[in-house]
Design a protein around this motif. Sequence first.
Motif, short mmCIF file in Angstrom:
data_model
loop_
_atom_site.label_atom_id
_atom_site.label_comp_id
_atom_site.label_asym_id
_atom_site.label_seq_id
_atom_site.Cartn_x
_atom_site.Cartn_y
_atom_site.Cartn_z
N LEU A 5 -3.46 -19.84 42.87
CA LEU A 5 -3.23 -19.50 44.27
C LEU A 5 -2.22 -18.34 44.32
CD1 LEU A 5 -4.37 -20.72 46.85
CD2 LEU A 5 -2.35 -22.14 47.01
N PRO A 6 -2.69 -17.12 44.50
CA PRO A 6 -1.78 -15.97 44.50
C PRO A 6 -0.71 -16.08 45.59
CG PRO A 6 -4.08 -15.26 44.53
CD PRO A 6 -4.07 -16.73 44.72
N LEU A 7 0.33 -15.35 45.39
CA LEU A 7 1.49 -15.41 46.28
C LEU A 7 1.12 -15.02 47.72
CD1 LEU A 7 4.45 -16.11 46.03
CD2 LEU A 7 4.94 -13.71 45.66
N ASN A 8 0.28 -14.00 47.88
CA ASN A 8 -0.08 -13.60 49.24
C ASN A 8 -0.88 -14.69 49.96
OD1 ASN A 8 -2.32 -13.17 47.62
ND2 ASN A 8 -3.02 -11.40 48.77
N VAL A 9 -1.68 -15.46 49.22
CA VAL A 9 -2.43 -16.56 49.84
C VAL A 9 -1.47 -17.69 50.21
CG1 VAL A 9 -4.23 -18.30 49.44
CG2 VAL A 9 -4.53 -15.97 48.59
N GLN A 10 -0.53 -17.99 49.32
CA GLN A 10 0.45 -19.04 49.62
C GLN A 10 1.27 -18.70 50.87
OE1 GLN A 10 2.81 -20.66 46.32
NE2 GLN A 10 1.46 -19.52 44.93
N THR A 11 1.72 -17.46 50.95
CA THR A 11 2.53 -17.07 52.12
C THR A 11 1.69 -17.11 53.39
OG1 THR A 11 2.11 -14.74 51.64
CG2 THR A 11 4.19 -15.69 50.82
N ASP A 12 0.42 -16.76 53.29
CA ASP A 12 -0.46 -16.84 54.46
C ASP A 12 -0.63 -18.29 54.90
OD1 ASP A 12 -2.32 -15.81 56.43
OD2 ASP A 12 -3.91 -16.68 55.16
N ARG A 66 5.63 -12.35 53.27
CA ARG A 66 5.80 -12.28 51.82
C ARG A 66 7.07 -11.52 51.43
NH1 ARG A 66 1.51 -9.31 48.17
NH2 ARG A 66 2.94 -7.63 48.52
N SER A 67 7.38 -10.48 52.12
CA SER A 67 8.56 -9.69 51.75
C SER A 67 9.85 -10.49 51.92
CB SER A 67 8.62 -8.39 52.55
OG SER A 67 8.74 -8.68 53.92
N SER A 68 9.83 -11.48 52.81
CA SER A 68 11.05 -12.28 53.01
C SER A 68 11.35 -13.17 51.81
CB SER A 68 10.92 -13.14 54.27
OG SER A 68 9.94 -14.14 54.08
N LEU A 69 10.38 -13.40 50.95
CA LEU A 69 10.61 -14.24 49.77
C LEU A 69 11.49 -13.53 48.75
CD1 LEU A 69 7.05 -15.70 49.16
CD2 LEU A 69 9.00 -16.80 50.27
N TYR A 70 11.47 -12.22 48.77
CA TYR A 70 12.23 -11.46 47.79
C TYR A 70 13.64 -11.13 48.27
CZ TYR A 70 7.51 -10.84 46.03
OH TYR A 70 6.25 -11.07 45.58
N TYR A 71 13.92 -11.41 49.52
CA TYR A 71 15.22 -11.08 50.09
C TYR A 71 16.28 -12.05 49.58
CZ TYR A 71 18.96 -10.52 53.48
OH TYR A 71 20.18 -10.33 54.08
N LYS A 72 17.35 -11.52 49.07
CA LYS A 72 18.50 -12.33 48.64
C LYS A 72 19.68 -11.88 49.49
CE LYS A 72 16.38 -14.16 45.11
NZ LYS A 72 15.86 -15.48 45.16
N SER A 73 20.26 -12.81 50.19
CA SER A 73 21.38 -12.43 51.05
C SER A 73 22.59 -12.08 50.20
CB SER A 73 21.72 -13.56 52.02
OG SER A 73 22.06 -14.72 51.31
N ALA A 74 23.24 -11.06 50.61
CA ALA A 74 24.43 -10.60 49.88
C ALA A 74 25.61 -11.48 50.28
CB ALA A 74 24.72 -9.15 50.21
N ALA A 75 26.51 -11.65 49.35
CA ALA A 75 27.70 -12.45 49.64
C ALA A 75 28.57 -11.67 50.62
CB ALA A 75 28.47 -12.72 48.36
#
Length: 159
Positions: free
Chosen positions: A132-139, A145-154
């Motif tokens: 199950l590719p990542l784009n299918v999972q996020t759908d 999908r781009s929010s999965l890669y976001y890491k909040s800065a301290a």
Amino acid sequence: MITYSIQTLAPSRTPETTLATEKTWYTPEEKLNVYLDIWQNKKTVVQYAQELGISVERIARWEQQAAAFIGKLLHGQEQLKEKQNQLQQQLAGTQSALDKKSAHLDWLKTTLAANTSRKERSHWVDYHCRDLPLNVQTDLLKLNRSSLYYKSAAVQKKQ
């Protein structure tokens, strides 16, 4: 020594009395045309036999062969129509099942998005799943999908 005449296949006593005629070969198309003309009453079997210089029995065999061939064709067409009807019924059943599954999936997506937080849904993403590719999972999880890669800065405190 007994030999056979090519024309009549009747036994003859000596080669001198045998008719030395060669058998004329007719194509299947020619035979079919003769059969169709006879069937449509354009000419009689006897007329064709005289015209072609062959026996009535030979034309009768052609008629039998043509009738058998046409019967096989018609039977084959009936089988094709039956198979086509079966496939159309299967297709209709498959389309109906697909429509139901699509409706179920839409309901699950909506319900999941309404009843769980984005943070919870983002934890369900399997980054290593090959089926199950990542784009299918996020759908499916109604995530960007781009929010999965976001890491909040301290956050740094101002001094």
